[in-house]
Design an enzyme around this catalytic site. Structure first.
Site, PDB file in Angstrom:
ATOM      1  N   HIS A 418      31.524  38.225  35.058  1.00  0.00           N
ATOM      2  CA  HIS A 418      32.028  38.704  36.347  1.00  0.00           C
ATOM      3  C   HIS A 418      33.385  39.387  36.239  1.00  0.00           C
ATOM      4  O   HIS A 418      33.901  39.921  37.232  1.00  0.00           O
ATOM      5  CB  HIS A 418      32.124  37.535  37.329  1.00  0.00           C
ATOM      6  CG  HIS A 418      31.849  37.921  38.758  1.00  0.00           C
ATOM      7  ND1 HIS A 418      31.751  39.227  39.174  1.00  0.00           N
ATOM      8  CD2 HIS A 418      31.658  37.168  39.869  1.00  0.00           C
ATOM      9  CE1 HIS A 418      31.510  39.264  40.471  1.00  0.00           C
ATOM     10  NE2 HIS A 418      31.452  38.036  40.918  1.00  0.00           N
ATOM     11  N   ASP A 422      30.006  43.163  38.556  1.00  0.00           N
ATOM     12  CA  ASP A 422      29.963  42.570  39.885  1.00  0.00           C
ATOM     13  C   ASP A 422      28.518  42.319  40.308  1.00  0.00           C
ATOM     14  O   ASP A 422      27.566  42.769  39.652  1.00  0.00           O
ATOM     15  CB  ASP A 422      30.658  43.473  40.906  1.00  0.00           C
ATOM     16  CG  ASP A 422      32.164  43.561  40.657  1.00  0.00           C
ATOM     17  OD1 ASP A 422      32.752  42.546  40.236  1.00  0.00           O
ATOM     18  OD2 ASP A 422      32.733  44.647  40.872  1.00  0.00           O
TER      19      ASP A 422
END
Length: 446
Positions: A418, A422
């Site tokens: 992450h 995304d």
């Protein structure tokens, strides 16, 4: 007589050094062509170095456990042959121990070579690994007793599993041993950053062991896997996205072509090359999933090198890599997948074949699991798990309205880093892979 300089052979473009595990031949020993002179280890595989000539070993230039650069002179052999015409040995590994993919920045772990009881003189001609010796020391097993145990390793070598099985069957199947000391890695550095990725792993002080408990020392491969998994979790904030896919067309197509394909190509076509093809197509659509991280820099990889996680008979894991997977057709992918999988199971992979992956695919469905949350294979930023294909009732939209039908369904789960991936990118990528599988052409020619 001429003197021949034996070099440490090249083991792949990305392998620069190796550790000497054991000298099989000693100074003064006569050597035939192709005799194994020494055993070496990289962070991927263990291998044997053969002699390209017949002669006598006169000098060893490195000791066991020393790290040697590829191309360095490691031994001197006295020979009657014409040295100028002799080629250096090609790299090959008869029955090596395979080490898992992608342990970047981790130096080769060395097992502590604990000697057996000081009262027991080693008069055995049989080779025992440091790990076997360490377990034997903990169990007060003498060399003479070790010599009596049947080995299942190469050339009858006694393996760790052989010894543990012997211990378990001895004394009513209980193991009376203290917790062995494990040398921890003080710090493991990710090759893409300058900061330590993993700090020292320590044995919990609160661990209690009863007399009937079995204590199994991690082998070198399992230690590397453990270090790599911890490093990955500490490096990347993991997020996992899930998609359920209707792969009925793909299943029906494979059922239709697998017989003729095997007859024509002498190869079985599994679902794995189909998954690899879909992943390679989706990476082309979303190239930012095919990246690595270097500090605050994102490095977008040009090549699409897909690793496929494979379970070994020992229970450990290795990830052979299909280089430039997007450039293969389905026949080529099938042959590459089958070849790598077969050689992985029999420990015949070359070091270069487990390196430089840019994305990893793991098939948890092969164990009957419907989904999983895999750990990212550093320094990559994403890994896809494919679950078992199950027949399930599903709602289909038709021109006459919705109907319920029995369909072949499966879950895809993508774990991603992450820091740079995304939810929009991760979710869109795994959805695109599912789309390629769902929209399979049942009339496709192969």
């Amino acid at each position: 007589m001429a003197q021949y300089e034996l070099l440490l052979p090249k083991m792949g473009e990305s392998v620069a050094e190796a550790t000497i595990i054991k000298w099989v031949k000693q100074p003064g020993d006569m050597i035939e062509m192709d005799d194994t002179i020494l055993e070496i280890a990289t962070d991927k595989v263990d291998s044997e170095v053969p002699s390209p000539i017949a002669g006598k070993l006169v000098k060893q230039l490195f000791k066991e456990d020393e790290v040697v650069q590829v191309g360095a002179v490691i031994a001197i052999i006295e020979t009657d042959a014409e040295v100028e015409k002799i080629e250096q040995p090609a790299f090959h590994q008869p029955e090596p121990e395979v080490i898992p993919e992608a342990i970047p920045g981790i130096d080769q772990l060395q097992t502590e070579d604990a000697s057996l009881s000081s009262s027991d003189e080693n008069t055995s001609d049989r080779f025992y690994s440091p790990l076997v010796k360490n377990i034997a020391t903990q169990e007060n097993i003498s060399f003479s007793e070790l010599d009596s145990i049947t080995g299942t390793g190469a050339e009858g070598r006694l393996t760790k599993d052989d010894l543990l099985n012997y211990i378990q069957n001895k004394e009513g199947g209980t193991v009376q041993q203290s917790v062995p000391k494990v040398d921890a890695v003080s710090s493991i550095v990710n090759e893409n950053t300058s900061t330590p990725a993993v700090q020292q792993i320590q044995k919990p002080s609160s661990a209690s062991v009863s007399g009937g408990d079995e204590i199994i020392e991690m082998d070198r491969m399992r230690k590397l896997i453990a270090e790599h998994m911890i490093m990955s979790k500490q490096t990347s904030p993991h997020v996992t996205s899930f998609v359920e896919a209707d792969v009925t067309n793909m299943v029906l197509w494979r059922d239709k072509v697998k017989g003729s394909f095997e007859k024509r190509e002498n190869e079985k076509i599994t679902f794995t090359p189909l998954f690899v093809e879909a992943v390679a197509k989706a990476i082309k659509d979303f190239p930012m999933i095919n990246v690595t991280v270097n500090g605050t820099q994102i490095i977008k990889k040009r090549d699409i090198n897909i690793g496929m996680a494979a379970a070994l008979p020992s229970g450990n894991l290795i990830v052979p890599v299909i280089k430039n997977a997007d450039q293969y057709n389905l026949v080529g992918l099938t042959k590459s997948v089958n070849d790598l999988a077969k050689r992985a199971r029999i420990s015949k992979l070359k070091p270069d074949e487990t390196q430089n992956g840019t994305f990893t695919l793991t098939n948890v469905g092969s164990f009957g699991n419907v989904m999983g949350t895999p750990i990212i294979n550093q320094p990559q930023v994403a890994i896809l798990a494919v679950g078992a294909i199950k027949k399930k009732p599903a709602v289909l939209e038709t021109e006459f309205g919705d109907v319920i039908a029995i369909r072949h369904m499966m879950f895809l789960s993508l774990s991603y880093d992450h820091r740079v991936v995304d939810g929009a990118l991760g979710g869109s990528f795994v959805r695109r892979v599912a789309d390629y599988l769902e929209n399979w052409d049942v009339n496709r020619e192969i």
